[in-house]
Motif scaffolding. Structure first.
Motif, PDB file in Angstrom:
ATOM      1  N   LYS A 140      13.195  -2.525  19.601  1.00  0.00           N
ATOM      2  CA  LYS A 140      14.628  -2.829  19.752  1.00  0.00           C
ATOM      3  C   LYS A 140      15.167  -3.718  18.877  1.00  0.00           C
ATOM      4  N   LEU A 141      16.483  -3.731  18.338  1.00  0.00           N
ATOM      5  CA  LEU A 141      17.312  -4.642  17.500  1.00  0.00           C
ATOM      6  C   LEU A 141      18.488  -4.429  18.231  1.00  0.00           C
ATOM      7  N   GLY A 142      18.597  -5.657  19.226  1.00  0.00           N
ATOM      8  CA  GLY A 142      19.780  -5.579  19.978  1.00  0.00           C
ATOM      9  C   GLY A 142      19.835  -4.501  21.019  1.00  0.00           C
ATOM     10  N   LYS A 143      20.766  -3.783  21.500  1.00  0.00           N
ATOM     11  CA  LYS A 143      20.501  -2.555  22.421  1.00  0.00           C
ATOM     12  C   LYS A 143      20.163  -1.428  22.054  1.00  0.00           C
ATOM     13  N   GLU A 144      19.831  -1.141  20.637  1.00  0.00           N
ATOM     14  CA  GLU A 144      19.564   0.049  19.880  1.00  0.00           C
ATOM     15  C   GLU A 144      18.064  -0.009  19.815  1.00  0.00           C
ATOM     16  N   GLU A 145      17.568   1.340  20.138  1.00  0.00           N
ATOM     17  CA  GLU A 145      16.291   1.775  19.864  1.00  0.00           C
ATOM     18  C   GLU A 145      15.652   2.315  18.573  1.00  0.00           C
ATOM     19  N   TYR A 146      14.972   1.905  17.995  1.00  0.00           N
ATOM     20  CA  TYR A 146      14.363   2.431  16.593  1.00  0.00           C
ATOM     21  C   TYR A 146      12.901   2.722  16.442  1.00  0.00           C
ATOM     22  N   GLY A 147      12.545   3.603  15.839  1.00  0.00           N
ATOM     23  CA  GLY A 147      11.164   4.236  15.980  1.00  0.00           C
ATOM     24  C   GLY A 147      10.617   4.420  14.629  1.00  0.00           C
ATOM     25  N   ILE A 170      10.335 -10.027   6.951  1.00  0.00           N
ATOM     26  CA  ILE A 170      11.750  -9.805   6.965  1.00  0.00           C
ATOM     27  C   ILE A 170      12.336  -9.841   8.307  1.00  0.00           C
ATOM     28  N   ASN A 171      13.812 -10.282   8.456  1.00  0.00           N
ATOM     29  CA  ASN A 171      14.408 -10.360   9.527  1.00  0.00           C
ATOM     30  C   ASN A 171      15.162  -8.900   9.452  1.00  0.00           C
ATOM     31  N   LEU A 172      14.755  -7.838  10.035  1.00  0.00           N
ATOM     32  CA  LEU A 172      15.564  -6.520  10.257  1.00  0.00           C
ATOM     33  C   LEU A 172      16.874  -6.667  10.570  1.00  0.00           C
ATOM     34  N   PHE A 185      19.903  -5.143   8.481  1.00  0.00           N
ATOM     35  CA  PHE A 185      20.770  -4.391   8.811  1.00  0.00           C
ATOM     36  C   PHE A 185      22.371  -4.985   9.194  1.00  0.00           C
ATOM     37  N   ASN A 186      22.158  -6.074   8.613  1.00  0.00           N
ATOM     38  CA  ASN A 186      23.957  -6.675   9.128  1.00  0.00           C
ATOM     39  C   ASN A 186      24.107  -6.727  10.339  1.00  0.00           C
ATOM     40  N   LEU A 187      23.158  -6.890  11.439  1.00  0.00           N
ATOM     41  CA  LEU A 187      23.459  -6.975  12.965  1.00  0.00           C
ATOM     42  C   LEU A 187      23.400  -8.541  13.212  1.00  0.00           C
ATOM     43  N   PRO A 188      24.082  -8.904  14.483  1.00  0.00           N
ATOM     44  CA  PRO A 188      24.006 -10.293  14.774  1.00  0.00           C
ATOM     45  C   PRO A 188      22.637 -10.874  14.887  1.00  0.00           C
ATOM     46  N   ASP A 189      22.365 -11.938  14.638  1.00  0.00           N
ATOM     47  CA  ASP A 189      21.067 -12.627  14.917  1.00  0.00           C
ATOM     48  C   ASP A 189      21.074 -13.062  16.385  1.00  0.00           C
ATOM     49  N   LYS A 190      19.891 -13.141  16.812  1.00  0.00           N
ATOM     50  CA  LYS A 190      19.480 -13.308  18.105  1.00  0.00           C
ATOM     51  C   LYS A 190      18.280 -14.492  18.338  1.00  0.00           C
ATOM     52  N   GLU A 191      18.540 -15.477  19.396  1.00  0.00           N
ATOM     53  CA  GLU A 191      17.538 -16.261  19.465  1.00  0.00           C
ATOM     54  C   GLU A 191      16.228 -15.423  19.647  1.00  0.00           C
ATOM     55  N   ILE A 239      10.491  -8.740  11.644  1.00  0.00           N
ATOM     56  CA  ILE A 239      11.112  -9.478  12.891  1.00  0.00           C
ATOM     57  C   ILE A 239      11.789  -8.459  13.808  1.00  0.00           C
ATOM     58  N   VAL A 240      11.419  -8.032  14.889  1.00  0.00           N
ATOM     59  CA  VAL A 240      12.357  -7.069  15.979  1.00  0.00           C
ATOM     60  C   VAL A 240      12.326  -7.896  17.172  1.00  0.00           C
ATOM     61  N   ASP A 241      13.435  -7.480  18.019  1.00  0.00           N
ATOM     62  CA  ASP A 241      13.474  -7.973  19.228  1.00  0.00           C
ATOM     63  C   ASP A 241      12.572  -7.754  20.342  1.00  0.00           C
ATOM     64  N   GLU A 242      11.942  -6.584  20.220  1.00  0.00           N
ATOM     65  CA  GLU A 242      10.926  -6.034  21.386  1.00  0.00           C
ATOM     66  C   GLU A 242      10.329  -4.869  20.684  1.00  0.00           C
ATOM     67  N   ALA A 243       9.054  -4.884  20.700  1.00  0.00           N
ATOM     68  CA  ALA A 243       8.360  -3.709  20.345  1.00  0.00           C
ATOM     69  C   ALA A 243       7.560  -3.304  21.793  1.00  0.00           C
ATOM     70  N   SER A 244       8.236  -2.216  22.414  1.00  0.00           N
ATOM     71  CA  SER A 244       7.751  -1.906  23.750  1.00  0.00           C
ATOM     72  C   SER A 244       6.791  -0.894  24.115  1.00  0.00           C
ATOM     73  N   GLU A 245       6.813   0.026  23.158  1.00  0.00           N
ATOM     74  CA  GLU A 245       5.974   1.255  23.619  1.00  0.00           C
ATOM     75  C   GLU A 245       5.572   2.193  22.171  1.00  0.00           C
ATOM     76  N   THR A 246       4.597   3.092  22.459  1.00  0.00           N
ATOM     77  CA  THR A 246       4.639   4.247  21.603  1.00  0.00           C
ATOM     78  C   THR A 246       5.239   5.486  22.236  1.00  0.00           C
ATOM     79  N   MET A 247       5.724   6.402  21.319  1.00  0.00           N
ATOM     80  CA  MET A 247       6.225   7.575  21.842  1.00  0.00           C
ATOM     81  C   MET A 247       6.020   8.732  21.093  1.00  0.00           C
ATOM     82  N   ARG A 248       5.537   9.840  21.775  1.00  0.00           N
ATOM     83  CA  ARG A 248       5.283  11.156  20.838  1.00  0.00           C
ATOM     84  C   ARG A 248       6.590  11.904  20.932  1.00  0.00           C
ATOM     85  N   LEU A 249       7.004  12.509  19.937  1.00  0.00           N
ATOM     86  CA  LEU A 249       8.110  13.276  19.666  1.00  0.00           C
ATOM     87  C   LEU A 249       7.804  14.712  18.829  1.00  0.00           C
ATOM     88  N   GLN A 250       8.147  15.560  19.774  1.00  0.00           N
ATOM     89  CA  GLN A 250       8.042  17.351  18.776  1.00  0.00           C
ATOM     90  C   GLN A 250       9.067  17.225  17.888  1.00  0.00           C
TER      91      GLN A 250
END
Length: 151
Positions: free
Chosen positions: A10-17, A56-58, A62-68, A88-99
């Motif tokens: 996660k970066l903010g509320k968005e999820e990335y993979g 690297i601060n992602l 990505f020009n997103l607001p920084d967070k503590e 650096i990411v806000d959270e790395a929560s899981e792995t996911m399989r996608l078809q």
């Protein structure tokens, strides 16, 4: 049907993979040392298992607001050519399989993220995950600067 596995972060509320095959390791956040004249999105360098690697601060990239940083903040380590680089990411929560059928091409407009590093958008239940290629986040010129950083 082909299936790929992704590390979700996660970066903010968005999820990335990112493709799990590109990830060397996910570690806890650690303070970095600033490097003079480094690009704005390079937070600094750290000693990671005896090797000095750039961080690297992602969010800045990505020009997103920084967070503590907090207890959920992580550093995702990937191999970029011959050098390890941490993101650096806000959270790395899981792995996911996608078809393959659950991945759509990247839309023309994705807020804050340059389309060249987006490989697609994954759909899982009610979630949308922006799939990115961390190797494409940096231009060739930026990769060269990072590889040649005096550390």
């Amino acid at each position: 049907m082909a299936e790929s596995q992704y590390v979700i972060f996660k970066l903010g509320k968005e999820e990335y993979g990112i493709d799990i095959m590109n990830v060397k390791e996910i570690g806890p956040y650690q303070e970095s040392i600033e490097v003079p004249n480094a690009p704005k999105f390079v937070q600094g360098i750290i000693n990671f298992r005896g090797e000095v690697i750039p961080i690297i601060n992602l969010k800045r990239r990505f020009n997103l607001p920084d967070k503590e940083t907090d207890n959920n903040t992580r550093i995702i380590i990937i191999n970029l050519k011959e050098k390890q680089v941490g993101f650096i990411v806000d959270e790395a929560s899981e792995t996911m399989r996608l078809q393959d059928k659950d991945i759509d091409p990247a839309p023309d407009i994705v807020g804050g993220v340059d389309k060249r590093y987006i490989t697609g958008v994954g759909k899982s239940d009610d979630r949308l995950i922006i799939l990115i290629d961390l190797e494409k986040i940096l231009s060739e010129e930026e990769k060269e600067k990072i590889e040649n950083m005096d550390v």
